[in-house]
Design a protein around this motif. Structure first.
Motif, PDB file in Angstrom:
ATOM      1  N   ALA A   1       1.020  -1.234   0.032  1.00 31.13           N
ATOM      2  CA  ALA A   1       0.046  -0.251  -0.428  1.00 31.13           C
ATOM      3  C   ALA A   1       1.000   1.191   0.247  1.00 31.13           C
ATOM      4  CB  ALA A   1      -1.140  -0.113   1.207  1.00 31.13           C
ATOM      5  N   THR A   2       2.156   1.292   0.918  1.00 29.45           N
ATOM      6  CA  THR A   2       2.990   2.150   1.090  1.00 29.45           C
ATOM      7  C   THR A   2       3.841   2.664  -1.179  1.00 29.45           C
ATOM      8  OG1 THR A   2       3.617   1.664   2.806  1.00 29.45           O
ATOM      9  CG2 THR A   2       4.376   3.209   2.126  1.00 29.45           C
ATOM     10  N   LEU A   3       4.068   1.639  -1.246  1.00 31.19           N
ATOM     11  CA  LEU A   3       4.341   1.360  -2.642  1.00 31.19           C
ATOM     12  C   LEU A   3       3.231   1.997  -3.739  1.00 31.19           C
ATOM     13  CD1 LEU A   3       7.096  -1.346  -2.538  1.00 31.19           C
ATOM     14  CD2 LEU A   3       7.610   1.126  -2.515  1.00 31.19           C
ATOM     15  N   MET A   4       2.042   1.884  -3.525  1.00 34.85           N
ATOM     16  CA  MET A   4       1.488   2.121  -4.444  1.00 34.85           C
ATOM     17  C   MET A   4       0.755   3.265  -4.228  1.00 34.85           C
ATOM     18  SD  MET A   4      -1.392  -1.333  -5.097  1.00 34.85           S
ATOM     19  CE  MET A   4      -1.762  -1.416  -3.158  1.00 34.85           C
ATOM     20  N   ALA A   5       1.347   4.156  -2.469  1.00 40.74           N
ATOM     21  CA  ALA A   5       0.578   5.216  -2.655  1.00 40.74           C
ATOM     22  C   ALA A   5       1.255   5.801  -3.058  1.00 40.74           C
ATOM     23  CB  ALA A   5       0.447   5.890  -0.919  1.00 40.74           C
ATOM     24  N   ALA A   6       2.722   6.081  -2.937  1.00 41.93           N
ATOM     25  CA  ALA A   6       3.956   6.508  -3.551  1.00 41.93           C
ATOM     26  C   ALA A   6       3.470   7.027  -4.690  1.00 41.93           C
ATOM     27  CB  ALA A   6       5.311   5.978  -2.897  1.00 41.93           C
ATOM     28  N   GLY A   7       3.861   5.811  -5.597  1.00 39.97           N
ATOM     29  CA  GLY A   7       3.220   5.886  -7.024  1.00 39.97           C
ATOM     30  C   GLY A   7       1.962   7.014  -7.910  1.00 39.97           C
ATOM     31  N   ARG A   8       1.182   7.095  -6.917  1.00 40.30           N
ATOM     32  CA  ARG A   8      -0.067   8.552  -6.744  1.00 40.30           C
ATOM     33  C   ARG A   8       0.386   9.341  -6.328  1.00 40.30           C
ATOM     34  NH1 ARG A   8      -6.009   7.867  -5.300  1.00 40.30           N
ATOM     35  NH2 ARG A   8      -5.749   9.571  -6.174  1.00 40.30           N
ATOM     36  N   LEU A   9       1.883   9.398  -5.413  1.00 39.47           N
ATOM     37  CA  LEU A   9       2.322  10.992  -5.297  1.00 39.47           C
ATOM     38  C   LEU A   9       2.737  11.502  -6.001  1.00 39.47           C
ATOM     39  CD1 LEU A   9       2.298  10.313  -1.620  1.00 39.47           C
ATOM     40  CD2 LEU A   9       0.834  11.602  -2.608  1.00 39.47           C
ATOM     41  N   LEU A  10       3.757  10.429  -6.886  1.00 36.90           N
ATOM     42  CA  LEU A  10       4.642  10.985  -8.110  1.00 36.90           C
ATOM     43  C   LEU A  10       3.616  11.079  -9.023  1.00 36.90           C
ATOM     44  CD1 LEU A  10       7.253   8.296  -8.031  1.00 36.90           C
ATOM     45  CD2 LEU A  10       7.583  10.387  -7.164  1.00 36.90           C
ATOM     46  N   ALA A  11       3.028  10.653  -9.243  1.00 38.23           N
ATOM     47  CA  ALA A  11       1.759  11.249 -11.012  1.00 38.23           C
ATOM     48  C   ALA A  11       1.168  12.813 -10.211  1.00 38.23           C
ATOM     49  CB  ALA A  11       0.741  10.184 -11.162  1.00 38.23           C
ATOM     50  N   LEU A  12       1.150  12.922  -9.118  1.00 38.93           N
ATOM     51  CA  LEU A  12       0.662  14.393  -9.155  1.00 38.93           C
ATOM     52  C   LEU A  12       1.946  15.424  -9.301  1.00 38.93           C
ATOM     53  CD1 LEU A  12      -0.726  14.224  -5.157  1.00 38.93           C
ATOM     54  CD2 LEU A  12      -1.963  14.301  -7.367  1.00 38.93           C
ATOM     55  N   GLY A  13       2.876  15.139  -9.361  1.00 38.34           N
ATOM     56  CA  GLY A  13       4.774  15.855  -9.904  1.00 38.34           C
ATOM     57  C   GLY A  13       5.113  15.824  -8.887  1.00 38.34           C
ATOM     58  N   VAL A  14       5.601  15.190  -7.850  1.00 37.90           N
ATOM     59  CA  VAL A  14       6.437  15.505  -7.355  1.00 37.90           C
ATOM     60  C   VAL A  14       7.480  14.624  -7.806  1.00 37.90           C
ATOM     61  CG1 VAL A  14       7.174  14.580  -4.516  1.00 37.90           C
ATOM     62  CG2 VAL A  14       4.753  14.840  -4.552  1.00 37.90           C
ATOM     63  N   ASP A  15       9.086  15.201  -7.319  1.00 39.19           N
ATOM     64  CA  ASP A  15      10.170  15.199  -7.708  1.00 39.19           C
ATOM     65  C   ASP A  15      11.043  14.707  -6.591  1.00 39.19           C
ATOM     66  OD1 ASP A  15      12.912  15.693  -9.387  1.00 39.19           O
ATOM     67  OD2 ASP A  15      12.523  17.218  -9.673  1.00 39.19           O
ATOM     68  N   ILE A  16      10.824  13.176  -6.958  1.00 44.68           N
ATOM     69  CA  ILE A  16      11.421  11.911  -6.229  1.00 44.68           C
ATOM     70  C   ILE A  16      13.247  12.313  -6.236  1.00 44.68           C
ATOM     71  CG2 ILE A  16      12.165  10.468  -8.013  1.00 44.68           C
ATOM     72  CD1 ILE A  16      10.983  10.072  -4.352  1.00 44.68           C
ATOM     73  N   SER A  17      13.742  12.856  -7.068  1.00 46.22           N
ATOM     74  CA  SER A  17      15.189  13.229  -7.542  1.00 46.22           C
ATOM     75  C   SER A  17      15.605  14.210  -6.617  1.00 46.22           C
ATOM     76  CB  SER A  17      15.371  13.466  -9.006  1.00 46.22           C
ATOM     77  OG  SER A  17      16.780  13.747  -9.115  1.00 46.22           O
ATOM     78  N   LEU A  18      14.255  15.603  -7.022  1.00 48.06           N
ATOM     79  CA  LEU A  18      14.679  16.461  -6.308  1.00 48.06           C
ATOM     80  C   LEU A  18      14.655  16.146  -4.017  1.00 48.06           C
ATOM     81  CD1 LEU A  18      16.355  19.825  -5.687  1.00 48.06           C
ATOM     82  CD2 LEU A  18      13.196  19.924  -6.239  1.00 48.06           C
ATOM     83  N   LEU A  19      13.552  15.661  -4.345  1.00 49.96           N
ATOM     84  CA  LEU A  19      13.472  14.586  -2.951  1.00 49.96           C
ATOM     85  C   LEU A  19      14.648  13.785  -2.339  1.00 49.96           C
ATOM     86  CD1 LEU A  19      11.091  15.123  -0.863  1.00 49.96           C
ATOM     87  CD2 LEU A  19       9.972  13.394  -0.950  1.00 49.96           C
ATOM     88  N   THR A  20      15.262  13.310  -2.943  1.00 49.99           N
ATOM     89  CA  THR A  20      16.134  12.311  -2.356  1.00 49.99           C
ATOM     90  C   THR A  20      17.058  13.056  -1.583  1.00 49.99           C
ATOM     91  OG1 THR A  20      15.516  10.184  -3.832  1.00 49.99           O
ATOM     92  CG2 THR A  20      17.291  10.245  -3.138  1.00 49.99           C
ATOM     93  N   ARG A  21      17.430  13.865  -2.949  1.00 51.27           N
ATOM     94  CA  ARG A  21      19.206  14.461  -2.818  1.00 51.27           C
ATOM     95  C   ARG A  21      18.614  15.624  -2.002  1.00 51.27           C
ATOM     96  NH1 ARG A  21      23.674  16.239  -4.422  1.00 51.27           N
ATOM     97  NH2 ARG A  21      23.970  18.264  -3.896  1.00 51.27           N
ATOM     98  N   ARG A  22      17.603  15.854  -1.501  1.00 46.54           N
ATOM     99  CA  ARG A  22      16.999  16.752   0.315  1.00 46.54           C
ATOM    100  C   ARG A  22      17.292  15.904   1.495  1.00 46.54           C
ATOM    101  NH1 ARG A  22      12.158  20.545  -2.228  1.00 46.54           N
ATOM    102  NH2 ARG A  22      13.495  22.501  -2.798  1.00 46.54           N
TER     103      ARG A  22
END
Length: 326
Positions: A176-197
């Motif tokens: 459920a966590t991974l599926m929710a994360a996928g939906r949040l990425l679809a909203l335009g969250v930049d995972i690369s920028l988030l990871t760096r921060r």
């Protein structure tokens, strides 16, 4: 398998009646409590609710990028007059710190949390014990309230999901966590920028604190337990805040053969013990003995004693566990 407790109609009904709400994070705030609090703040604001986010502690510098992070109030600065208080990711009411008075002063008190040790201290509780992150529950609650998720909410929620799962590496990471994360990425969250921060940028003073942690690292019980101690002087000399010690315990846990790791840091409130374990070993039971709590493989507590004495107390309990795992 974690029981899939869903948000109840009672919880949703009480939350939906709120007019003036205080959303409260736990002391020594981390990405999960801050992310859940800020995402829920945005959700309730969109519903026309007046919302304050409150924490007995400061937002760590590494998390000040979160949308709304600047809005956090200390409990003594809160306006009061809240009809509803919501504790987010707070496993025990004592972890509200000075915000406990705000929580108790509200007519309706709600809890949203994922810790196995939570005693359900609210009038209505949304607790899924052992789930990966409170931010997953906040995500589900926002959807159940009928609020459209936004990119800003997604940044907050994905931050908490990431930090509480070791960037989706810990055993509690659920489908459920991974599926929710996928939906949040679809909203335009930049995972690369988030990871760096979150993981790939740190100030020089924390590099110095990390060096000290490695220098102090020792291994006990035939290399099965890694131990690090950080003194108040170390914080003063490096200029690091107490929150900057977070995560250093994992360096000891990563050493081959280590089953459990302890980081003892000397703070104003006492000796903070950060405990970690590799499955199937557990440390939440150790933390509970000292009035703390957390998850099976990641827990913590505070002991009011000199650093060496506090560390000896914890290590004595761990030694007994190693002798008799049952």
């Amino acid at each position: 398998m974690i029981p899939m407790v869903q948000v109840s109609e009672e919880w949703l009904g009480l939350a939906g009646k709120a007019k003036r709400m205080a959303i409260i994070a736990h002391i020594s705030p981390d990405g999960d409590t801050l992310g859940a609090s800020l995402a829920l703040r945005l959700a309730f604001l969109s519903m026309g609710v007046e919302v304050d986010v409150i924490c007995d502690g400061d937002v760590p510098a590494s998390l000040r990028f979160l949308p709304g992070a600047e809005c956090f109030l200390h409990p003594e600065d809160a306006a009061g007059g809240y009809d509803t208080a919501l504790a987010a990711d707070v496993s025990d009411r004592t972890l509200l710190g000075k915000s406990e008075a705000v929580f108790d002063g509200a007519k309706t008190r709600l809890v949203i949390d994922h810790h196995a040790t939570n005693p359900a201290y609210g009038d209505a509780n949304f607790i899924r014990r052992g789930e990966s992150a409170c931010c997953l529950l906040a995500y589900e609650a926002i959807e159940a309230l009928g609020v459209a998720l936004t990119r800003e909410m997604g940044i907050c929620l994905l931050t908490g999901m990431s930090t509480d799962t070791g960037h989706f590496q810990y055993p509690a990471t659920s489908p459920a966590t991974l599926m929710a994360a996928g939906r949040l990425l679809a909203l335009g969250v930049d995972i690369s920028l988030l990871t760096r921060r979150l993981y790939r940028t740190q100030p020089v003073n924390r590099v110095h604190l990390t060096r000290i942690a490695y220098e102090r690292m020792r291994f006990l019980f035939n290399g099965q337990v890694g131990v690090i101690s950080i003194t108040r002087k170390d914080f003063e000399e490096t200029g690091c805040a107490f929150s900057q010690v977070d995560g250093l315990v994992n360096h000891a846990l990563e050493v081959e053969g280590v089953r459990m790791a302890v980081l003892a840091s000397e703070r104003d409130s006492g000796i903070k013990m950060s405990l970690r374990a590799v499955e199937p070993d557990t440390v939440d039971d150790v933390a509970l003995l000292f009035g703390g709590g957390g998850h099976a493989q990641a827990a913590g507590c505070t002991i009011h004693a000199p650093l060496d004495e506090a560390l000896d107390q914890v290590l004595a309990v761990i030694a007994r566990k190693l002798e008799d795992p049952a």
